[in-house]
Design a protein around this motif. Structure first.
Motif, PDB file in Angstrom:
ATOM      1  N   ILE A 135      26.886  27.030 -15.045  1.00 20.68           N
ATOM      2  CA  ILE A 135      26.600  28.283 -15.735  1.00 20.68           C
ATOM      3  C   ILE A 135      26.305  27.971 -17.203  1.00 20.68           C
ATOM      4  O   ILE A 135      27.159  27.409 -17.907  1.00 20.68           O
ATOM      5  N   ILE A 136      25.107  28.319 -17.637  1.00 20.94           N
ATOM      6  CA  ILE A 136      24.679  28.073 -19.013  1.00 20.94           C
ATOM      7  C   ILE A 136      24.499  29.425 -19.690  1.00 20.94           C
ATOM      8  O   ILE A 136      23.609  30.191 -19.317  1.00 20.94           O
ATOM      9  N   VAL A 137      25.363  29.740 -20.664  1.00 17.23           N
ATOM     10  CA  VAL A 137      25.317  31.041 -21.341  1.00 17.23           C
ATOM     11  C   VAL A 137      25.040  30.802 -22.820  1.00 17.23           C
ATOM     12  O   VAL A 137      25.887  30.259 -23.541  1.00 17.23           O
TER      13      VAL A 137
ATOM     14  N   ILE B  10      28.225  38.261 -14.237  1.00 12.33           N
ATOM     15  CA  ILE B  10      27.857  36.912 -13.813  1.00 12.33           C
ATOM     16  C   ILE B  10      28.139  36.800 -12.319  1.00 12.33           C
ATOM     17  O   ILE B  10      29.264  37.031 -11.873  1.00 12.33           O
ATOM     18  N   GLU B  11      27.106  36.451 -11.565  1.00  9.83           N
ATOM     19  CA  GLU B  11      27.271  36.182 -10.138  1.00  9.83           C
ATOM     20  C   GLU B  11      26.949  34.717  -9.901  1.00  9.83           C
ATOM     21  O   GLU B  11      25.903  34.221 -10.345  1.00  9.83           O
TER      22      GLU B  11
ATOM     23  N   MET C 183      29.208  25.458 -18.543  1.00 11.60           N
ATOM     24  CA  MET C 183      30.393  25.490 -17.680  1.00 11.60           C
ATOM     25  C   MET C 183      30.009  25.177 -16.245  1.00 11.60           C
ATOM     26  O   MET C 183      28.879  25.422 -15.819  1.00 11.60           O
ATOM     27  N   GLN C 184      30.962  24.653 -15.501  1.00  5.81           N
ATOM     28  CA  GLN C 184      30.815  24.558 -14.054  1.00  5.81           C
ATOM     29  C   GLN C 184      31.984  25.299 -13.418  1.00  5.81           C
ATOM     30  O   GLN C 184      33.139  25.068 -13.776  1.00  5.81           O
TER      31      GLN C 184
ATOM     32  N   PHE D 140      21.760  32.217 -18.675  1.00  4.24           N
ATOM     33  CA  PHE D 140      21.911  33.544 -19.253  1.00  4.24           C
ATOM     34  C   PHE D 140      21.686  33.453 -20.762  1.00  4.24           C
ATOM     35  O   PHE D 140      22.156  32.500 -21.399  1.00  4.24           O
ATOM     36  N   THR D 141      21.006  34.418 -21.309  1.00  2.00           N
ATOM     37  CA  THR D 141      20.883  34.545 -22.756  1.00  2.00           C
ATOM     38  C   THR D 141      21.433  35.910 -23.149  1.00  2.00           C
ATOM     39  O   THR D 141      20.931  36.940 -22.668  1.00  2.00           O
ATOM     40  N   TRP D 142      22.440  35.907 -23.993  1.00  3.13           N
ATOM     41  CA  TRP D 142      23.124  37.145 -24.364  1.00  3.13           C
ATOM     42  C   TRP D 142      23.049  37.350 -25.875  1.00  3.13           C
ATOM     43  O   TRP D 142      23.333  36.435 -26.652  1.00  3.13           O
ATOM     44  N   ASN D 143      22.732  38.561 -26.275  1.00  4.95           N
ATOM     45  CA  ASN D 143      22.724  38.946 -27.673  1.00  4.95           C
ATOM     46  C   ASN D 143      23.879  39.918 -27.919  1.00  4.95           C
ATOM     47  O   ASN D 143      23.967  40.969 -27.267  1.00  4.95           O
TER      48      ASN D 143
END
Length: 545
Positions: A71-73, A63-64, A118-119, A33-36
């Motif tokens: 999970i890489i954010v 997030i699903e 995260m895992q 995920f890339t979040w701004n």
């Protein structure tokens, strides 16, 4: 599925691999995920406000994931001030480095980014993320998290026809910066102005269902100060999951959802094809605030007759009895194939008892909130970094007592020492007239008892030592207590906090430092290579790439 692409700011695969702790490298899938993070105008309460948007959205993207997913954010902070996100209910096994609170992480500076790695290890269920710094939570920046079971793990109900998230919460018309100024001035906040569902007011959301089919609704209270009750006009709710635990499938006509709590219910569209109200209203408040969404049948012939259904208001015994009815499903599998009840938590002897009493002292002429008389003040360096680099003078262990002192409140960077593999009993004691909601990061715990009056050793005779539900947030009713059992199996620096956000902001919080002398990657992941360093940790090295 809300899955952002890397887009214009790619993270090279080699670079990502270098960020990952060895513990999560493997065959489990990765979700990127890339979040701004930006400010933007929102009109949720009928007035123009400065809201916190994620990729232009309020609430933020969902997030699903599936059990054990990585999970890489990648979070870009485009605000003019520091920012952090935390992940309510995600246990961050062996890695409090990713918890996203100021005690563990340096804030993301304006114009910079940070990548959370995260895992979702051995977890299922319904959770949410939120901004943890300043009073940003009052501006939005929150969103839902769904963690589904792996395909071969049995789930104790048939697959629903749809899966909806309802983020319910109270809301202020004032900007978060104004609310923060009020708190910094030593005053408490007035009651909130409205209740929102998924960031919108009355009838701002519609959930479309097909007659005769069953749907899952994941309901989380992301508000600041108020317990809420939710109900579906003309329909009942079958409770199936609470913060990662499958429950006995009791039927409820309405459900109390306290601050930061999450529930999953099944709703069957078994009524005539019309539109029905979904109602969320405040609990234990002198003025009842409510809002509605619409349960819309796809073949609807119009609006259901009658007003939105009323719900409970100030009845404490009603809520207490409902809370006691929520039990663990002992035969259902959780994230693993073995049944939840195969762990007999009630047969394990506790090794330590911790009693925590909240209070509301006036300190230096200002309103503060405290735990065992200690009102938390942030240090100049995240506690986890100070601990890792052995920086003296940032905090000291034992700076909060294990028991209430009932003395005057005082300011302190409070950290409680604990050891890996202790099995603790924690009693939350509430001597005030307001309901409390407590959360512990990094853990799930069994709520073995709750009752009115003062806790004593004799209270243990009535503990539920067989099928108490395991979760990460517990309410404590006015002039009452709640007791939990919790195995300390997750090394790290973990945030224990009030979920009443003004109380948390003004000191009703502390950190639990769970320690293992082994200093092994088996017990705790190493410091991330991309960890931000600030305060007295600035200029130090993490690990060589």
């Amino acid at each position: 599925m809300m899955m952002a692409s890397i887009g214009t700011s790619p993270l090279p695969i080699l670079f990502i691999a270098l960020l990952l702790p060895a513990s999560i490298l493997g065959d489990d899938p990765y979700r990127f995920f890339t979040w701004n993070i930006t400010y933007g105008d929102i009109w949720s309460a009928g007035v123009k406000q400065q809201g916190i948007l994620i990729n232009g959205q309020f609430p933020g993207p969902q997030i699903e994931a599936v059990t054990n997913d990585n999970i890489i954010v990648n979070v870009f902070n485009s605000l003019p001030e520091p920012f952090l996100l935390s992940w309510n209910g995600i246990q961050q096994r062996r890695s409090s480095w990713q918890d996203g609170v100021y005690g563990t992480n340096c804030p993301i500076p304006p114009g910079r980014n940070f990548t959370y790695v995260m895992q979702f290890k051995d977890q299922i269920g319904s959770f949410f993320y939120f901004p943890s710094l300043a009073f940003h939570k009052a501006a939005g920046g929150f969103g839902g998290i769904r963690v589904l079971s792996r395909p071969l793990i049995p789930v104790p109900f048939p697959p629903p026809a749809g899966d909806f998230t309802l983020l319910i919460g109270d809301w202020y018309k004032a900007n978060h910066s104004v609310l923060k100024y009020v708190l910094d001035s030593g005053r408490d906040l007035a009651p909130p102005d409205v209740v929102l569902i998924n960031g919108r007011g009355s009838n701002g959301n519609a959930f479309t269902v097909d007659q005769g089919r069953t749907y899952r609704f994941r309901i989380c209270n992301v508000g600041l100060s108020t317990s809420l009750n939710i109900r579906f006009q003309g329909h009942t709710m079958k409770l199936v999951e609470v913060e990662g635990s499958h429950t006995l499938q009791n039927i409820y006509s309405s459900l109390d959802v306290h601050l930061a709590q999450c529930y999953s219910v099944l709703v069957t569209a078994d009524q005539p094809p019309l539109d029905y109200y979904i109602v969320a209203s405040t609990r234990f408040t002198s003025t009842v605030l409510s809002t509605t969404a619409i349960l819309h049948y796809s073949n609807s012939g119009g609006r259901s007759a009658g007003p939105p259904p009323g719900g409970p208001t100030i009845q404490i015994d009603w809520s207490l009895n409902q809370a006691r009815s929520i039990r663990w499903n002992l035969t259902a599998s959780g994230p693993r194939p073995n049944p939840q009840g195969s762990y007999h938590y009630g047969l394990v002897n506790t090794t330590r008892t911790i009693r925590l009493a909240n209070s509301a002292p006036i300190i230096n002429g200002k309103q503060r909130y405290a735990v065992n008389s200690v009102s938390f003040v942030p240090a100049d360096t995240p506690l986890k970094l100070a601990d890792f680099y052995k920086i003296s003078g940032v905090f000291y262990l034992g700076s909060i007592p294990d028991n209430p002192t009932f003395g005057g409140g005082y300011l302190q960077t409070s950290v409680m020492a604990a050891n890996m593999r202790e099995y603790v009993e924690i009693i939350f004691e509430n001597y005030e007239n307001t309901i409390q909601s407590w959360h512990i990061d990094g853990y799930s715990f069994w709520i073995v008892g709750m009752d009115g009056g003062q806790w004593s050793a004799a209270s243990r005779k009535n503990y539920n030592l067989r099928d108490a539900v395991a979760r990460c947030t517990v309410q404590v009713y006015p002039k009452s207590w709640s007791a939990i059992y919790m195995p300390l199996d997750n090394v790290g620096m973990w945030h224990v906090r009030s979920e009443n956000w003004a109380r948390q902001y003004l000191g009703q919080q502390f950190y639990l430092r769970v320690y293992s002398p082994a200093n092994s990657w088996r017990d705790e992941s190493p410091i991330p290579r991309n960890a931000l360093l600030c305060g007295r940790a600035a200029g130090r090295r993490t690990r060589p790439l």
